[in-house]
Design a protein around this motif. Structure first.
Motif, mmCIF file in Angstrom:
data_model
loop_
_atom_site.group_PDB
_atom_site.id
_atom_site.type_symbol
_atom_site.label_atom_id
_atom_site.label_comp_id
_atom_site.label_asym_id
_atom_site.label_seq_id
_atom_site.Cartn_x
_atom_site.Cartn_y
_atom_site.Cartn_z
ATOM 1 N N SER A 198 0.827 -1.208 0.000
ATOM 2 C CA SER A 198 0.000 0.000 0.000
ATOM 3 C C SER A 198 0.861 1.257 0.000
ATOM 4 O O SER A 198 0.513 2.264 -0.617
ATOM 5 C CB SER A 198 -0.934 0.000 1.217
ATOM 6 O OG SER A 198 -1.973 -0.927 1.048
ATOM 7 N N LYS A 247 2.046 1.706 -3.415
ATOM 8 C CA LYS A 247 0.993 2.268 -4.278
ATOM 9 C C LYS A 247 0.834 3.772 -4.040
ATOM 10 O O LYS A 247 0.492 4.524 -4.964
ATOM 11 C CB LYS A 247 -0.323 1.531 -4.039
ATOM 12 C CG LYS A 247 -1.415 1.930 -5.037
ATOM 13 C CD LYS A 247 -2.580 0.983 -4.975
ATOM 14 C CE LYS A 247 -3.736 1.446 -5.875
ATOM 15 N NZ LYS A 247 -3.380 1.522 -7.303
ATOM 16 N N ILE A 275 -0.318 1.539 -10.074
ATOM 17 C CA ILE A 275 -0.316 0.090 -9.865
ATOM 18 C C ILE A 275 -1.746 -0.454 -9.953
ATOM 19 O O ILE A 275 -2.662 0.068 -9.317
ATOM 20 C CB ILE A 275 0.302 -0.250 -8.490
ATOM 21 C CG1 ILE A 275 1.814 -0.011 -8.510
ATOM 22 C CG2 ILE A 275 0.000 -1.685 -8.085
ATOM 23 C CD1 ILE A 275 2.477 -0.174 -7.158
ATOM 24 N N PHE A 310 -1.024 -5.516 -7.860
ATOM 25 C CA PHE A 310 -0.936 -5.336 -6.407
ATOM 26 C C PHE A 310 -1.058 -6.679 -5.691
ATOM 27 O O PHE A 310 -0.255 -7.009 -4.815
ATOM 28 C CB PHE A 310 -2.037 -4.381 -5.948
ATOM 29 C CG PHE A 310 -2.000 -4.047 -4.474
ATOM 30 C CD1 PHE A 310 -1.410 -2.870 -4.038
ATOM 31 C CD2 PHE A 310 -2.557 -4.900 -3.527
ATOM 32 C CE1 PHE A 310 -1.375 -2.550 -2.675
ATOM 33 C CE2 PHE A 310 -2.521 -4.594 -2.177
ATOM 34 C CZ PHE A 310 -1.925 -3.421 -1.754
#
Length: 360
Positions: A138, A141, A147, A152
């Motif tokens: 996260s 990202k 992404i 992911f």
């Protein structure tokens, strides 16, 4: 995909600090993986049910630091600082540093909470490492917003695998395959994938009651156990058996054959422990109460025609698997016959889940 596909692109975005929280479940393998090659590559493919209630919630708070020479982090379990966890996390960071180059740029506070006892044989490393991998992804990202969800999930599974092999099966659900298998499309040694084929209604909302026979630390860690497969006299036959059982399970899951499912799942559990008992050095992780529970399950199935079965991980606890339609009957059986063999009468009722969830 190859390992090269998971190397991060340089980000021009700068983030000073932040926080992210993920729930990630444990999982229970139906076809077991036992033995691994270099870099957490499995010696054979496996398939697992993702669980629902047995999970880890991890919050990673991060803030920019001045020196980028070393990792800086602290780990808390249930609010208590755990210095003993740091070596494992540092090993994990070293393995994934090429794929997440921001790791030395920040100080990380890792807060983690389990819904089940640590080292209870409910694969806390699977839920814990997958939750941590998801938090770190996260952050990536945030730095690289383009992404995709598919990338992911695959990269989260890839990273989780480098922390704990079975952790790569906890990202998604409800059935996850990890390891290259010639009959399963897109299967990979690098990450887990959602099982891609038809699953009969018989296996929807499947139940898993975890009977806590022994909540203490295991006498032999899974990592050591995996290593003992390198010179194991029955290793090649075991790897062939796992491939064969996974092939057979494709048809079993498709047509809903519960009898065949029971045969494969219980055989896999006992074979896993047979590998431990025949390695050098050899060891036994089952306890007398593990065997008592297994024998009572067999007797109950014979008397009632129930489709209840058991499986085991690398520990003493017993996972009691059964279809949702048998809930009332099986729970009564557990309360009346099996609880007496659990440590302090403890067990956990769980069921199939659908993977990890981002909380914040």
């Amino acid at each position: 995909m190859t390992e090269q596909d998971f190397i991060s692109k340089t980000s021009s975005k700068h983030i000073e600090s932040g926080s992210v929280t993920w729930d990630s479940p444990s999982n229970i393998a139906l076809v077991k993986y036992w033995g691994k090659k270099e870099n957490q590559i499995p010696a054979n493919p496996s398939i697992s049910f993702t669980l629902s209630g047995c999970k880890t919630t991890t919050t990673v708070s991060f803030s920019k630091k001045e020196s980028y020479q070393e990792y800086a982090f602290d780990v808390f379990l249930d609010g208590d600082l755990k210095e003993s966890f740091k070596p494992k996390i540092e090993t994990f960071f070293n393995r994934i540093n090429n794929y997440l180059p921001f790791l030395k740029n920040y100080y990380f506070k890792i807060d983690t909470v389990n819904t089940f006892p640590h080292s209870s044989g409910i694969a806390s490393s699977a839920s814990g490492m997958s939750a941590l991998a998801l938090c770190l992804m996260s952050i990536e990202k945030m730095l690289n917003p383009d992404i995709t969800e598919e990338y992911f999930n695959k990269k989260s599974s890839f990273l989780a695998r480098l922390g704990s092999g079975s952790a790569c099966r906890s990202i998604e659900g409800d059935l996850v395959v990890w390891g290259l298998h010639n009959k399963i499309k897109d299967s990979s040694d690098l990450f887990g994938i959602k099982y891609p084929y038809k699953v009969h209604e018989n296996f929807k909302n499947y139940q898993d009651a975890i009977l806590l026979v022994d909540k203490g630390e295991k006498q032999v860690s899974s990592s050591v156990g995996h290593g003992l497969m390198h010179n194991h006299p029955f290793a090649e036959q075991r790897f062939e058996q796992a491939h064969h059982n996974l092939s057979s399970l494709i048809d079993v899951l498709k047509v809903g054959d519960l009898e065949a499912f029971i045969n494969i799942v219980e055989s896999e559990a006992l074979t896993l422990h047979a590998m431990m008992m025949t390695s050098m050095p050899y060891f036994i992780l089952m306890k007398p109460n593990t065997l008592e529970i297994i024998n009572k399950i067999w007797a109950f199935r014979k008397e009632t025609g129930s489709k209840i079965c058991f499986t085991l991980d690398a520990g003493a606890n017993v996972h009691v698997l059964y279809p949702e339609v048998e809930c009332e009957q099986v729970v009564e059986f557990i309360k009346n016959e099996l609880v007496a063999h659990c440590q302090n009468g403890q067990y956990i009722c769980d069921q199939i889940g659908f993977g990890a969830k981002k909380i914040v």
